[in-house]
Design an enzyme around this catalytic site. Structure first.
Site, PDB file in Angstrom:
ATOM      1  N   GLU A 414     -11.009 -10.578 106.228  1.00 42.56           N
ATOM      2  CA  GLU A 414      -9.647 -10.623 107.195  1.00 42.56           C
ATOM      3  C   GLU A 414      -9.234 -10.102 106.056  1.00 42.56           C
ATOM      4  O   GLU A 414      -7.727 -10.201 106.592  1.00 42.56           O
ATOM      5  CB  GLU A 414      -9.504 -12.052 107.048  1.00 42.56           C
ATOM      6  N   ASN A 415      -9.264  -9.649 104.716  1.00 45.71           N
ATOM      7  CA  ASN A 415      -7.921  -8.414 104.163  1.00 45.71           C
ATOM      8  C   ASN A 415      -7.422  -7.232 104.875  1.00 45.71           C
ATOM      9  O   ASN A 415      -6.492  -6.897 105.347  1.00 45.71           O
ATOM     10  CB  ASN A 415      -8.119  -8.029 103.294  1.00 45.71           C
TER      11      ASN A 415
END
Length: 811
Positions: A414-415
């Site tokens: 999710e970065n």
């Protein structure tokens, strides 16, 4: 020949001047627990009471006698740590050997001829993280803890399903390795298959002593009775062999999982110096990410077969990971496989798991998607972190690449999405945040060391910055608007190419709650329940999820507990049934999550004590090779026959229009054939369609069973309105308890319905804490019966089982 002395005992932990016996592998928390100096952080509010443990320094020590490290029989003795958590200074006899700052690496120190007091002094992980933050500057994080400034299991600092328990210690084995002339420093196996011929190519690095410098050494490898040899003139060599008629390794449900023993020996003439042993499997692997009319695909192709992935996300199975034994891994992964799962994603906020995890996946046919360990935060790319990240990646790629179950390397969780959508860009002001790792360093490491496997930059990720990172039409997608803000029926609004995260919460089993919250008067908002609910507004989302479909119980915890389990199971099933129906456009789902690290309300299918939630049984249904569904279509409900088996599915489907009072309104039968690995969608005939918006009619589809007998086989239901609006009758059913013959621990609970009984659930732990049932949610029509096998509750009577049975009731 190299030998090893394991240093797992006789350690002591210094507790304010008092030596506490310590066990390796272990950590400060497990040693303090064993000594009775702290309480279990899993129980009650103890997490808060032991928070001080993670904020101070700790020192372990051991007396290392000279007999272990002398040069009488070996030229060299190395002290090897397979895992140090995390920032440590190692001394022997008062002299420093080295310092560490990475939980995810191993370390080796030359201690030849040295003896005395061996000490491992651990600094506070908080202090290390703060010192690195002072060097690199502030970076955004979803959570307040400074997890991105230290190479440590991020979820130790707390997550939306996990407690804050910041560990320190020797969490993996410690040993002395004693050797002469040379040793195998690294073995990198490239395992491929061409047609029916398997190939094993071993890239070998050796380390030599002064005596071994310049000597010509030999390599000898055997696989399946085939041998090969090579010479080592310098510090590296390659030895390869072909295995004709190799049996292919397949994912679970597609074939067998043959494994081949590989044994590599380093020799000095005829004298063996060192040996490396692993198991490998032969299979071809492709990740098809070609563009098509729908966007950018994301389909796993194993041995030429395109696969709809039936996956789950995996988190560390204990917040104290040193406690996870090989037997523990085997149990949890067997439970996972029993749900017809074929892929496990090792999530990036945890750890690279122990060899026992991947060994079990190899044997069970569970494909492994392995995240590199970055999650939900912006990570600095400056030193001292950058060098640690590269060393960690290189070591773990080589360590894990023998396993045929490993099918994908993923850069982060999710970065890339966070950078675009979570208001990171302005605070970063141009500073590094991890992109260089995910799009630069990590793909280079994988391409260099493990070119046999695909790499993706992140999850979610659309393949490039040309599309939004979480674009459902391109690559992988995380579906969290549903659960966070929307009803689970909204899963049907999209057809992502691959859903790598989605899920719905429910509390753990009642027996788990009683153990974790002793003496508490349980309520959804009781103090212990709220403490063991870590998600933002978690109970609010649970209650809203229930209230959209049912009357929210007031003051009835047992009813609330049951309904939250029902909604969790229905929610996940709704997503999977919809996305499976849209194969091959959608090529897989990975449910968040299969397991828990402590007793908590979460998205798991197996709770923190290892008990199966109804969701686990529902996964077993919706992840089976054959799935029957009734789904909304453009012109009314459609019958969906999804077949992931290798053979055509010839079935007769019985469709019945039923009235709420139990009478039959209409009935038709359809003879259908779903080809192998395909989905068949058929409009429901008008004769059996419920009236639009009807609260007194519903549709039942049955296949592979006699619809007038026991409620077995495959069943799908369609209601025009939500449960709270439907005219359910008061449920009536009868139960009998029958012995099962030779299985003295089991009984069969036979339930016969006299009305419609929707989502009947037997909760076996209400009868006995360790009891289990082989069925989850079941819907019975009037006159139908079902048989639920219960183990661990023999001797209980019909009344006890009736008290443990729940079902949907009229609003």
């Amino acid at each position: 020949m190299k030998d090893a002395v394991h240093l797992n005992e006789r350690w002591s932990l210094d507790y304010d001047g008092t030596p506490v016996p310590a066990q390796v592998p272990g950590c400060v928390h497990t040693d303090l627990l064993a000594a009775g100096l702290i309480q279990d952080p899993h129980i009650g509010h103890n997490e808060q009471h032991v928070a001080w443990v993670g904020r101070r320094a700790w020192t372990y020590s051991l007396e290392l006698p000279s007999a272990y490290t002398g040069e009488e029989h070996h030229e060299r003795t190395d002290l090897v740590f397979d895992g140090l958590d995390t920032v440590a200074c190692i001394t022997l006899g008062g002299r420093e050997l080295g310092r560490t700052r990475n939980m995810h690496r191993s370390y080796r120190f030359d201690v030849t001829g040295r003896s005395g007091r061996l000490s491992v002094a651990f600094a506070s992980a908080y202090e290390e993280a703060e010192s690195v933050r002072a060097l690199t500057g502030e970076r955004p994080n979803v959570y307040p803890a400074p997890s991105q400034y230290i190479r440590k299991m991020a979820c130790a600092f707390g997550w939306d399903w996990g407690p804050t328990v910041v560990t320190a210690g020797m969490w993996r084995p410690v040993r002395l390795e004693r050797w002469s002339t040379a040793r195998l420093a690294r073995v990198r196996p490239l395992v491929t298959v061409d047609g029916t011929t398997g190939r094993v190519e071993l890239h070998v690095d050796v380390e030599r002593t002064a005596h071994g410098a310049g000597r010509t050494l030999g390599l000898h490898v055997t696989v399946a009775g085939i041998e090969a040899h090579a010479e080592v003139l310098g510090d590296s060599a390659v030895v390869a062999l072909d295995v004709p008629d190799a049996h292919l390794w397949w994912p679970r449900g597609y074939g067998e999982q043959p494994l081949y023993d590989v044994e590599l020996t380093l020799r000095d003439g005829d004298a063996p110096l060192d040996t490396w042993r692993r198991r490998v499997g032969f299979r071809t692997l492709e990740l098809d990410q070609r563009a098509d009319e729908h966007g950018t695909g994301f389909t796993f192709v194993v041995n030429g077969v395109r696969i709809f992935v039936r996956g789950v996300n995996w988190i560390p199975d204990d917040v104290l990971p040193s406690r996870i034994t090989p037997e523990h891994y085997r149990t949890r992964l067997t439970q996972t496989a029993d749900a017809h799962v074929d892929l496990v994603r090792v999530w990036g906020g945890g750890i690279y798991e122990d060899e026992a995890f991947y060994d079990a996946c190899d044997e069970l046919g569970l494909m492994v998607w392995q995240d590199f360990l970055f999650a939900c935060a912006a990570y600095p790319e400056e030193q001292p972190l950058r060098g640690e990240v590269e060393a960690e990646a290189r070591e773990n790629v080589v360590r894990l690449m023998p396993h045929p179950s490993l099918v994908l390397w993923n850069g982060n969780n999710e970065n890339l999405w966070g950078f675009r959508d979570w208001d990171w860009e302005d605070p970063l002001a141009g500073n590094s945040w991890g992109e260089g790792y995910y799009l630069g360093l990590l793909p280079r490491v994988v391409a260099e060391l493990d070119p046999t496997r695909p790499y993706i930059a992140g999850s979610p990720w659309s393949g490039s910055w040309d599309h939004h990172p979480n674009d459902p039409d391109h690559g992988t997608h995380h579906s969290w608007e549903v659960w966070n803000r929307q009803d689970y029926t909204e899963y049907r609004a999209q057809v992502p190419r691959f859903v790598s995260e989605f899920g719905w919460q429910a509390p753990p089993a009642l027996a788990t709650l009683h153990r974790a919250l002793p003496g508490e008067d349980l309520a959804p908002d009781s103090p212990g329940m709220l403490h063991h609910q870590k998600a933002e507004d978690g109970n609010g989302k649970l209650n809203r999820g229930v209230a959209r479909h049912f009357t929210l119980p007031d003051g009835d915890f047992d009813r609330w507990h049951y309904l939250t389990q029902v909604v969790q199971a229905r929610a996940v099933a709704t997503g999977i049934e919809h996305w499976r129906a849209n194969w091959p456009r959608c090529a897989g789902t990975i449910v968040w999550q299969i397991n828990d690290c402590w007793p908590v309300s979460s998205w798991s299918a197996i709770d923190g004590d290892g008990r199966l939630k109804p969701l686990h049984h529902e996964l077993r249904r919706v992840y089976a090779d054959r799935l029957l569904s009734l789904l909304p279509g453009t012109d009314g409900p459609e019958l969906v026959v999804a077949n992931q088996g290798a053979e055509a599915w010839n079935c007769e489907v019985t469709l019945r229009l039923m009235r709420a009072d139990g009478t039959l309104a209409a009935r038709v039968s359809l003879g259908l054939t779903a080809p192998p690995r395909e989905v068949l969608r058929v409009p429901v005939p008008p004769d059996v369609l419920p009236a639009t918006g009807s609260d007194k009619e519903y549709l039942v589809a049955d296949a592979d069973a006699d619809a007038d007998a026991d409620a077995d086989g495959l069943r799908a239901l369609h209601f025009e309105v939500r449960d709270r609006e439907f005219a359910y009758p008061e449920p009536r059913f009868e139960i009998m308890v029958e012995a099962t013959g030779p299985d003295r621990d089991a009984v069969d609970v036979v339930v016969t319905a006299r009305t419609l009984v929707r989502d009947l659930l037997l909760q076996p732990d209400r009868i006995a804490p360790h009891a289990t049932a082989d069925r989850g949610l079941i819907t019975l029509l009037p006159g139908e019966r079902t048989r639920i096998r219960v183990r661990g509750a023999r001797g209980a009577g019909a009344n006890a089982f009736r008290a443990a049975l729940f079902c949907v009731e009229p609003a």
